[in-house]
Write a protein that holds these residues in place. Sequence first.
Motif, PDB file in Angstrom:
ATOM      1  N   ILE A  25      14.199 197.529  34.993  1.00  8.86           N
ATOM      2  CA  ILE A  25      15.247 196.554  34.660  1.00  8.86           C
ATOM      3  C   ILE A  25      16.596 197.256  34.536  1.00  8.86           C
ATOM      4  CG2 ILE A  25      16.082 194.887  32.955  1.00  8.86           C
ATOM      5  CD1 ILE A  25      13.161 194.652  31.954  1.00  8.86           C
ATOM      6  N   PHE A  26      16.614 198.335  33.743  1.00 10.12           N
ATOM      7  CA  PHE A  26      17.880 198.983  33.404  1.00 10.12           C
ATOM      8  C   PHE A  26      18.300 199.967  34.495  1.00 10.12           C
ATOM      9  CE2 PHE A  26      15.405 197.896  29.623  1.00 10.12           C
ATOM     10  CZ  PHE A  26      16.201 196.849  29.171  1.00 10.12           C
ATOM     11  N   LYS A  27      17.324 200.550  35.160  1.00 12.51           N
ATOM     12  CA  LYS A  27      17.633 201.406  36.309  1.00 12.51           C
ATOM     13  C   LYS A  27      18.346 200.596  37.387  1.00 12.51           C
ATOM     14  CE  LYS A  27      14.300 203.923  37.955  1.00 12.51           C
ATOM     15  NZ  LYS A  27      13.126 204.400  38.741  1.00 12.51           N
ATOM     16  N   ASN A  28      17.791 199.417  37.705  1.00 14.28           N
ATOM     17  CA  ASN A  28      18.396 198.585  38.740  1.00 14.28           C
ATOM     18  C   ASN A  28      19.788 198.126  38.339  1.00 14.28           C
ATOM     19  OD1 ASN A  28      15.958 198.962  39.983  1.00 14.28           O
ATOM     20  ND2 ASN A  28      15.320 196.825  39.935  1.00 14.28           N
ATOM     21  N   ALA A  29      19.968 197.864  37.043  1.00 10.65           N
ATOM     22  CA  ALA A  29      21.296 197.487  36.557  1.00 10.65           C
ATOM     23  C   ALA A  29      22.298 198.606  36.803  1.00 10.65           C
ATOM     24  CB  ALA A  29      21.235 197.154  35.066  1.00 10.65           C
ATOM     25  N   LEU A  30      21.851 199.858  36.640  1.00  8.85           N
ATOM     26  CA  LEU A  30      22.760 200.997  36.800  1.00  8.85           C
ATOM     27  C   LEU A  30      23.198 201.213  38.246  1.00  8.85           C
ATOM     28  CD1 LEU A  30      21.099 203.526  34.326  1.00  8.85           C
ATOM     29  CD2 LEU A  30      23.350 202.464  34.073  1.00  8.85           C
ATOM     30  N   THR A  31      22.458 200.664  39.222  1.00  6.04           N
ATOM     31  CA  THR A  31      22.883 200.821  40.615  1.00  6.04           C
ATOM     32  C   THR A  31      24.104 199.974  40.936  1.00  6.04           C
ATOM     33  OG1 THR A  31      21.554 198.984  41.507  1.00  6.04           O
ATOM     34  CG2 THR A  31      20.467 201.151  41.315  1.00  6.04           C
ATOM     35  N   LEU A  38      23.838 196.946  41.905  1.00  3.83           N
ATOM     36  CA  LEU A  38      23.399 195.961  42.888  1.00  3.83           C
ATOM     37  C   LEU A  38      22.707 194.787  42.189  1.00  3.83           C
ATOM     38  CD1 LEU A  38      21.963 198.459  45.543  1.00  3.83           C
ATOM     39  CD2 LEU A  38      24.239 197.418  45.493  1.00  3.83           C
ATOM     40  N   SER A  39      22.522 193.684  42.905  1.00  2.00           N
ATOM     41  CA  SER A  39      21.952 192.463  42.320  1.00  2.00           C
ATOM     42  C   SER A  39      20.430 192.492  42.400  1.00  2.00           C
ATOM     43  CB  SER A  39      22.496 191.230  43.048  1.00  2.00           C
ATOM     44  OG  SER A  39      23.896 191.145  42.892  1.00  2.00           O
ATOM     45  N   MET A  40      19.812 193.178  41.437  1.00  2.00           N
ATOM     46  CA  MET A  40      18.364 193.312  41.432  1.00  2.00           C
ATOM     47  C   MET A  40      17.838 193.224  40.006  1.00  2.00           C
ATOM     48  SD  MET A  40      17.768 196.440  44.143  1.00  2.00           S
ATOM     49  CE  MET A  40      18.774 197.607  43.209  1.00  2.00           C
ATOM     50  N   GLY A  41      16.788 192.416  39.817  1.00  2.00           N
ATOM     51  CA  GLY A  41      16.082 192.396  38.550  1.00  2.00           C
ATOM     52  C   GLY A  41      15.052 193.508  38.504  1.00  2.00           C
ATOM     53  N   ASP A  59      11.008 188.023  44.460  1.00  2.00           N
ATOM     54  CA  ASP A  59      10.456 189.313  44.075  1.00  2.00           C
ATOM     55  C   ASP A  59      10.274 190.123  45.346  1.00  2.00           C
ATOM     56  OD1 ASP A  59       9.011 191.482  43.138  1.00  2.00           O
ATOM     57  OD2 ASP A  59       7.517 190.300  42.072  1.00  2.00           O
ATOM     58  N   VAL A  60      10.886 191.298  45.402  1.00  2.00           N
ATOM     59  CA  VAL A  60      10.832 192.135  46.601  1.00  2.00           C
ATOM     60  C   VAL A  60      10.233 193.498  46.235  1.00  2.00           C
ATOM     61  CG1 VAL A  60      12.163 193.103  48.524  1.00  2.00           C
ATOM     62  CG2 VAL A  60      12.899 190.961  47.462  1.00  2.00           C
ATOM     63  N   PRO A  61       8.917 193.665  46.398  1.00  2.00           N
ATOM     64  CA  PRO A  61       8.298 194.954  46.072  1.00  2.00           C
ATOM     65  C   PRO A  61       8.696 196.049  47.054  1.00  2.00           C
ATOM     66  CG  PRO A  61       6.673 193.170  46.135  1.00  2.00           C
ATOM     67  CD  PRO A  61       7.931 192.652  46.765  1.00  2.00           C
ATOM     68  N   ALA A  62       8.415 197.289  46.642  1.00  2.00           N
ATOM     69  CA  ALA A  62       8.633 198.467  47.479  1.00  2.00           C
ATOM     70  C   ALA A  62       7.408 199.351  47.341  1.00  2.00           C
ATOM     71  CB  ALA A  62       9.888 199.199  47.013  1.00  2.00           C
ATOM     72  N   GLY A  63       7.477 200.552  47.881  1.00  2.00           N
ATOM     73  CA  GLY A  63       6.397 201.512  47.724  1.00  2.00           C
ATOM     74  C   GLY A  63       6.550 202.318  46.443  1.00  2.00           C
ATOM     75  N   VAL A 114      18.868 202.340  47.550  1.00  2.00           N
ATOM     76  CA  VAL A 114      18.774 202.184  49.006  1.00  2.00           C
ATOM     77  C   VAL A 114      17.810 201.058  49.368  1.00  2.00           C
ATOM     78  CG1 VAL A 114      18.161 203.330  51.180  1.00  2.00           C
ATOM     79  CG2 VAL A 114      19.549 204.523  49.488  1.00  2.00           C
ATOM     80  N   SER A 115      16.838 200.770  48.505  1.00  2.00           N
ATOM     81  CA  SER A 115      16.032 199.562  48.717  1.00  2.00           C
ATOM     82  C   SER A 115      16.928 198.323  48.664  1.00  2.00           C
ATOM     83  CB  SER A 115      14.942 199.450  47.639  1.00  2.00           C
ATOM     84  OG  SER A 115      13.883 200.324  47.899  1.00  2.00           O
ATOM     85  N   GLY A 116      17.867 198.315  47.710  1.00  2.00           N
ATOM     86  CA  GLY A 116      18.824 197.214  47.641  1.00  2.00           C
ATOM     87  C   GLY A 116      19.694 197.146  48.886  1.00  2.00           C
ATOM     88  N   LEU A 117      20.069 198.310  49.406  1.00  2.00           N
ATOM     89  CA  LEU A 117      20.857 198.337  50.638  1.00  2.00           C
ATOM     90  C   LEU A 117      20.022 197.856  51.831  1.00  2.00           C
ATOM     91  CD1 LEU A 117      22.741 201.758  50.207  1.00  2.00           C
ATOM     92  CD2 LEU A 117      23.577 199.457  49.660  1.00  2.00           C
TER      93      LEU A 117
END
Length: 455
Positions: free
Chosen positions: A99-105, A107-110, A148-152, A379-382
């Motif tokens: 949650i907080f890592k994504n906020a620090l980028t 970018l618009s990600m939960g 919801d957009v998962p990654a590896g 970069v996942s957000g990108l």
Amino acid sequence: MVLPHEPEFQQAYNELVHALEDSTLFTEQPKYKKVIPVVSVPERLIQFRVSWENDKGEIEVNNGFRVQFNSALGPYKGGLRFHPSVNLSILKFLGFEQIFKNALTGLSMGGGKGGCDFNPKGRSDAEIRRFCVAFMRQLARYIGSDTDVPAGDIGVGGREIGFLFGAYKQMQNNWTGILTGKGLTWGGSLIRPEATGYGVVYYVEKMIEKATQGKESFKGKRVAISGSGNVAQYAALKVIELGGTVVSLSDSKGSIISQTGITQEQIAAIGAAKLKFKSLEEIIVDSASAFSGSNSVEYLAGVRPWAKVGQVDIALPSATQNEVSGEEAQALIEAGVKYVAEGSNMGSTKEAIDIFEANRNNNVWYAPGKAANCGGVAVSGLEMAQNSQRVQWTAEEVDAKLKNIMYTCFENCYETAVKYSAEKNAAGLPSLLKGANIAGFIKVADAMFDQGDVF
């Protein structure tokens, strides 16, 4: 909040709350206290059965999970982990950090996380494909490009992402950017495999620059790295590119130490062999020419590198959670370490973090994973942005955006730490632990207030 049955999540929760309480944030703005009990409970927990057929024609059953933790800033975003250790405590800790890592980028990600207690090691490609189809059959109904957009993550690389994406596409009759980490010919982003490793090095670049007023860089620095997966490999390559010496890598069975520096050729051999789940011990034997003569390395079975590397300037834990103990933190300090930045999530135990933080007066500076390793999800957000536009940016464009995100993240953590810290040490190094937690928390909390999740 006391959750003895969820120790990893309890640790992540305690880290955030203690960082906030040990600052002036709640004194200056008491309303933020209201957010803690709300943000600490996932919006949705999904658990499902994954039954699949192995190569012997037998049925096997695993436990699948998705923790959809917080969507205040955007669709849930976070990796899928296939590993026998996967359980709800680990996934809740990873999702909470996310949650907080994504906020620090910026970018618009939960924040979210998921996975399964399936072990891909020793499995055939056909077994992994059948497992991925069975896993996605359950997960598909809960995810989407705006949901919801998962990654590896551990155990989920390009092969698994491909099988998962293909299964989703067939089930939903829908080609959408539903997963990140895709192949370059079908919606993936350049620099995605390198992103977490490169990003942690870019973050440390700014730490060194700030601490030395621009007088020093990676050049001439001895860097201890743990792990030997994507994060460790690309962090090591970037360190070498910037003039540093990589003195260690590791895996779950042991460590390799090189006082003269692990080479790019050795990292390439490790990268190729790790795709086949080979251990470092096996790789050294199988690629003897790359690990002999002046490039010989010392292999230490059953140990992590931290207390074995000798003199070291920088430590980058890049394997898994709680991989630096209090004793190992003390050993690193005695070995001369000045910068510690986590390529892994929650790479240091509480005891280790306390020791690093207590030594800021001795110019030891620690950066938590939620800040230092956010390059991967950035970069996942990108990649999501490129998918939405149906375009692909060049490697140079993505790398420049990644570097800018990591530099901006550092400045945000630094300035927030200065603003809300009651103290700064004699060397003028504020706590990046506090800065990262407070900066990420405020951004999420403000969105939750605006959206009526907290009132």
